[in-house]
Design an enzyme around this catalytic site. Structure first.
Site, PDB file in Angstrom:
ATOM      1  CE  LYS A  80      -4.597   1.108   0.556  1.00 20.57           C
ATOM      2  NZ  LYS A  80      -5.710   0.252  -0.229  1.00 20.57           N
ATOM      3  N   GLY A 183     -19.382   7.641  -1.347  1.00 20.34           N
ATOM      4  CA  GLY A 183     -18.330   8.060  -2.579  1.00 20.34           C
ATOM      5  C   GLY A 183     -18.472   6.798  -3.583  1.00 20.34           C
ATOM      6  CB  VAL A 185     -17.359   1.698  -2.530  1.00 17.01           C
ATOM      7  CG1 VAL A 185     -17.949   0.256  -2.056  1.00 17.01           C
ATOM      8  CG2 VAL A 185     -16.101   1.563  -3.144  1.00 17.01           C
ATOM      9  CE1 TYR A 187     -25.475   7.687  -6.930  1.00 15.86           C
ATOM     10  CE2 TYR A 187     -24.293   6.137  -8.526  1.00 15.86           C
ATOM     11  CZ  TYR A 187     -25.342   7.013  -8.355  1.00 15.86           C
ATOM     12  OH  TYR A 187     -26.369   7.354  -9.137  1.00 15.86           O
TER      13      TYR A 187
HETATM   14  P1  NAI Z   1     -14.530   7.735  -1.466  1.00 20.21           P
HETATM   15  O1  NAI Z   1     -13.313   8.755  -0.899  1.00 20.21           O
HETATM   16  O2  NAI Z   1     -14.848   7.779  -2.985  1.00 20.21           O
HETATM   17  O3  NAI Z   1     -15.690   7.907  -0.449  1.00 20.21           O
HETATM   18  C1  NAI Z   1     -15.714   7.869   0.712  1.00 20.21           C
HETATM   19  C2  NAI Z   1     -16.937   8.667   1.223  1.00 20.21           C
HETATM   20  O4  NAI Z   1     -16.783   8.601   2.948  1.00 20.21           O
HETATM   21  C3  NAI Z   1     -16.896  10.128   0.879  1.00 20.21           C
HETATM   22  O5  NAI Z   1     -18.117  10.469   0.206  1.00 20.21           O
HETATM   23  C4  NAI Z   1     -16.615  10.992   2.119  1.00 20.21           C
HETATM   24  O6  NAI Z   1     -17.188  12.068   2.051  1.00 20.21           O
HETATM   25  C5  NAI Z   1     -17.232  10.037   3.157  1.00 20.21           C
HETATM   26  N1  NAI Z   1     -16.882  10.060   4.428  1.00 20.21           N
HETATM   27  C6  NAI Z   1     -15.850  10.449   5.025  1.00 20.21           C
HETATM   28  N2  NAI Z   1     -15.809  10.478   6.324  1.00 20.21           N
HETATM   29  C7  NAI Z   1     -17.225  10.250   6.906  1.00 20.21           C
HETATM   30  C8  NAI Z   1     -18.101  10.070   8.020  1.00 20.21           C
HETATM   31  N3  NAI Z   1     -17.141  10.274   9.118  1.00 20.21           N
HETATM   32  N4  NAI Z   1     -19.097   9.622   7.936  1.00 20.21           N
HETATM   33  C9  NAI Z   1     -19.622   9.685   6.683  1.00 20.21           C
HETATM   34  N5  NAI Z   1     -19.086   9.505   5.695  1.00 20.21           N
HETATM   35  C10 NAI Z   1     -17.675  10.134   5.467  1.00 20.21           C
HETATM   36  O7  NAI Z   1     -13.820   6.082  -1.269  1.00 20.21           O
HETATM   37  P2  NAI Z   1     -14.194   4.841  -1.716  1.00 20.21           P
HETATM   38  O8  NAI Z   1     -13.533   4.635  -2.873  1.00 20.21           O
HETATM   39  O9  NAI Z   1     -15.885   4.879  -2.001  1.00 20.21           O
HETATM   40  O10 NAI Z   1     -13.857   4.003  -0.409  1.00 20.21           O
HETATM   41  C11 NAI Z   1     -14.599   3.655   0.499  1.00 20.21           C
HETATM   42  C12 NAI Z   1     -14.437   2.839   1.542  1.00 20.21           C
HETATM   43  O11 NAI Z   1     -13.977   1.571   0.975  1.00 20.21           O
HETATM   44  C13 NAI Z   1     -12.690   3.127   2.043  1.00 20.21           C
HETATM   45  O12 NAI Z   1     -12.130   2.936   3.360  1.00 20.21           O
HETATM   46  C14 NAI Z   1     -11.846   2.576   0.781  1.00 20.21           C
HETATM   47  O13 NAI Z   1     -10.691   2.305   1.446  1.00 20.21           O
HETATM   48  C15 NAI Z   1     -12.648   1.009   1.186  1.00 20.21           C
HETATM   49  N6  NAI Z   1     -12.035   0.478  -0.367  1.00 20.21           N
HETATM   50  C16 NAI Z   1     -12.623   1.077  -1.482  1.00 20.21           C
HETATM   51  C17 NAI Z   1     -12.262   0.216  -2.821  1.00 20.21           C
HETATM   52  C18 NAI Z   1     -12.472   0.973  -4.023  1.00 20.21           C
HETATM   53  O14 NAI Z   1     -12.367   0.157  -4.981  1.00 20.21           O
HETATM   54  N7  NAI Z   1     -12.774   1.929  -4.018  1.00 20.21           N
HETATM   55  C19 NAI Z   1     -11.781  -1.139  -2.524  1.00 20.21           C
HETATM   56  C20 NAI Z   1     -11.596  -1.743  -1.363  1.00 20.21           C
HETATM   57  C21 NAI Z   1     -11.831  -1.038  -0.137  1.00 20.21           C
END
Ligand code: NAI
Length: 359
Positions: A80, A183, A185, A187
Site C-alpha cells: 500500500k 463515495g 463504493v 453510491y
Molecule cells: P471515497 O473517497 O470515494 O468515498 C468515501 C466517502 O466517505 C466520501 O463521500 C466521504 O465524504 C465519506 N466520509 C468520510 N468521512 C465520513 C464520515 N465520518 N461519515 C460519513 N461519511 C464519511 O472512497 P471509496 O472509494 O468509496 O472507498 C470507501 C471505503 O472503501 C474506503 O475505506 C476504502 O479504503 C474502501 N475500499 C475501497 C475500494 C474501492 O474500490 N474504491 C476497494 C476496497 C476498499
C-alpha cells in the site's frame, strides 16, 4: 517514531519513505509480502495529523492487502502507499508523477492503484512514469477502469450472503441497510441495494452526496453521528476504518456488519465483542476484494470483464465457507479469515509466469 519495533510492523518486507522537493511529495510505500506475487494495493492521499499516523495507516493497510489478495486467490502479494496531504487542496499532477517515479524504483515489487482521495486521472499521471500501475481508464472491453463499482458489486454479494446466513432470508426485499459513506463504493452499493428492494438509511459528511442518494434511491438521510447506531438490520461502513471500536460497540443495533471500508475493527477484540453480541461481522478484506480483482485482471491483461465478474461473485461462496466454519468452531469470522490468509501466505506459490512486465 518506531519503525521496526512499530506494533503494526508485522514482518513487512520493505518500507520506503519518498520525498520530492520540487512537487512537495511526502509518501510512504509499504510492501508487506511478495510471497504470492508483486505487492499490490492502492495509494491513499490523506491529511494525516503527523508522520506516525501515516506510517501506522500504511502498515495496517498493507498487511490487509496481503490478506485480501491471498483470500481472493489473485496473483498479487500485499502492499500500500500513502501520500501525506489534503487531496482537495494539495494535489498536483507533478506530485503524482513524482510518486510514479518512486513506484518505478521498486522495479515491479509494488503495483499501485487508487484508494481514498486518489482518482483515475491521478493514476494516469503515475502511468507516465511507470508501468507498475493499475486502475487506469478502461480500454475497450478489457478488464479495468474505476475499481469502485466492482468493489460495490462484491459488497452487495457479501451482504446478500450474510443476510441469508444470519437472518435466514434469501431476499433483500425490505431489509434495512445503513450505508456510511456515499463515495465511489457507497453510491454504487446503494444503487444495487435499492434495486434489490432494501430500505436505505445513509450518511456522508458531503451533503450533496446525501441528497443525490436520497432522491435517486429513496434513502433516509441521518447525521454522521447517528449512522452507526441507526435502527437497521445491516450496517455497511463505506467511509474510513476503525468504525467498530470501544465507543461504537454498545450502540450498534444491526445484526450484520458488512461494508467496504478497510480495517473496520479498531482492534481484534472488537471483532470478539461483535461475536459475543451475536452480530455477524463480515471480514472487510474478504468482502471488499472486488476492486483489486478488477485491478489484477487489468494489470496482467489476460482476463475479460465477464471473468472479473465471475471472480467477484465468488466472494459470496467464499464468505459462506468462513461463516460456516466460524459457527462450527464458535470462533469470530475475523479469526477464521486471518488464519486462512496467513496459511496461504506461508505456503506461497509460484510467481505468475505471464505478465505484462515481460512484454
Ligand atoms: P471515497 O473517497 O470515494 O468515498 C468515501 C466517502 O466517505 C466520501 O463521500 C466521504 O465524504 C465519506 N466520509 C468520510 N468521512 C465520513 C464520515 N465520518 N461519515 C460519513 N461519511 C464519511 O472512497 P471509496 O472509494 O468509496 O472507498 C470507501 C471505503 O472503501 C474506503 O475505506 C476504502 O479504503 C474502501 N475500499 C475501497 C475500494 C474501492 O474500490 N474504491 C476497494 C476496497 C476498499
Amino acid at each position: 517514531m518506531k519503525v521496526f519495533q512499530h506494533p503494526e510492523y508485522d514482518a513487512h518486507e520493505r518500507l520506503v519513505f519518498c520525498h520530492d522537493q520540487a512537487s512537495g511529495l511526502n509518501a510512504i510505500i509499504a510492501i508487506h509480502s511478495t510471497a504470492l506475487g508483486p505487492a499490490a494495493g492502492g495509494c491513499r492521499m490523506w491529511k494525516y495529523a503527523n508522520d506516525e499516523e501515516a506510517l501506522t495507516d500504511a502498515l495496517r493497510l498493507s498487511r490487509g492487502m496481503s490478506y485480501k489478495n491471498a483470500l481472493a486467490e489473485i496473483r498479487f502479494g500485499g502492499g500500500k502507499a500513502v501520500i501525506i496531504g489534503d487531496a482537495l487542496r494539495d494535489k498536483t499532477a507533478a506530485m503524482f508523477r513524482a510518486f510514479g517515479r518512486a513506484v518505478d524504483q521498486q522495479a515491479g515489487d509494488y503495483i499501485t492503484a487508487e484508494d481514498v482521495g486518489v482518482r483515475v486521472a491521478d493514476m494516469e499521471e503515475v502511468a507516465t512514469q511507470t508501468r507498475f500501475v493499475s486502475g487506469l481508464s478502461q480500454r475497450g472491453s478489457a478488464a479495468g477502469g474505476d475499481p469502485s463499482p466492482w468493489t460495490a458489486r462484491g459488497v452487495f454479494v457479501g451482504i446478500h450472503e450474510a443476510v441469508a446466513h444470519h437472518l435466514g432470508t434469501d431476499s433483500l426485499q425490505g431489509v434495512r441497510v445503513a450505508v456510511q459513506g456515499l463515495g465511489g463504493v457507497g453510491y454504487h452499493l446503494c444503487q444495487r441495494l435499492h434495486q434489490a428492494g432494501a430500505l436505505l438509511t445513509v450518511a456522508d459528511i458531503n451533503a450533496e452526496r446525501c441528497q443525490r442518494v436520497a432522491s435517486e434511491f429513496a434513502a433516509t438521510v441521518v447525521s454522521t453521528d447517528d449512522i452507526v447506531s441507526a435502527d437497521v438490520d445491516v450496517l455497511a461502513p463505506c467511509a474510513l476504518g476503525a468504525v467498530i471500536n470501544e465507543r461504537s460497540l454498545g450502540t450498534i443495533t444491526a445484526s450484520v456488519v458488512a461494508g467496504a471500508a478497510n480495517n473496520q475493527l479498531a482492534t481484534p477484540e472488537d471483532g470478539e465483542q461483535l461475536r459475543s453480541a451475536n452480530i455477524l461481522y463480515v471480514p472487510d478484506y474478504v468482502i471488499n476484494a472486488g476492486g483489486i480483482i478488477s485491478a489484477e485482471g487489468e494489470y496482467y491483461g489476460d482476463v475479460s470483464e465477464a471473468e472479473v465478474a465471475a471472480q467477484v461473485d465468488a466472494i459470496g461462496p467464499r464468505l459462506r465457507a468462513i461463516f460456516l466454519e466460524a459457527s462450527a468452531t464458535d470462533t469470530g469470522t475475523h479469526v477464521i479469515a486471518d488464519a486462512l490468509a496467513q496459511s496461504r501466505i506461508r505456503d506461497g506459490r509460484p510467481k505468475p509466469m505471464v505478465s505484462k512486465l515481460a512484454s
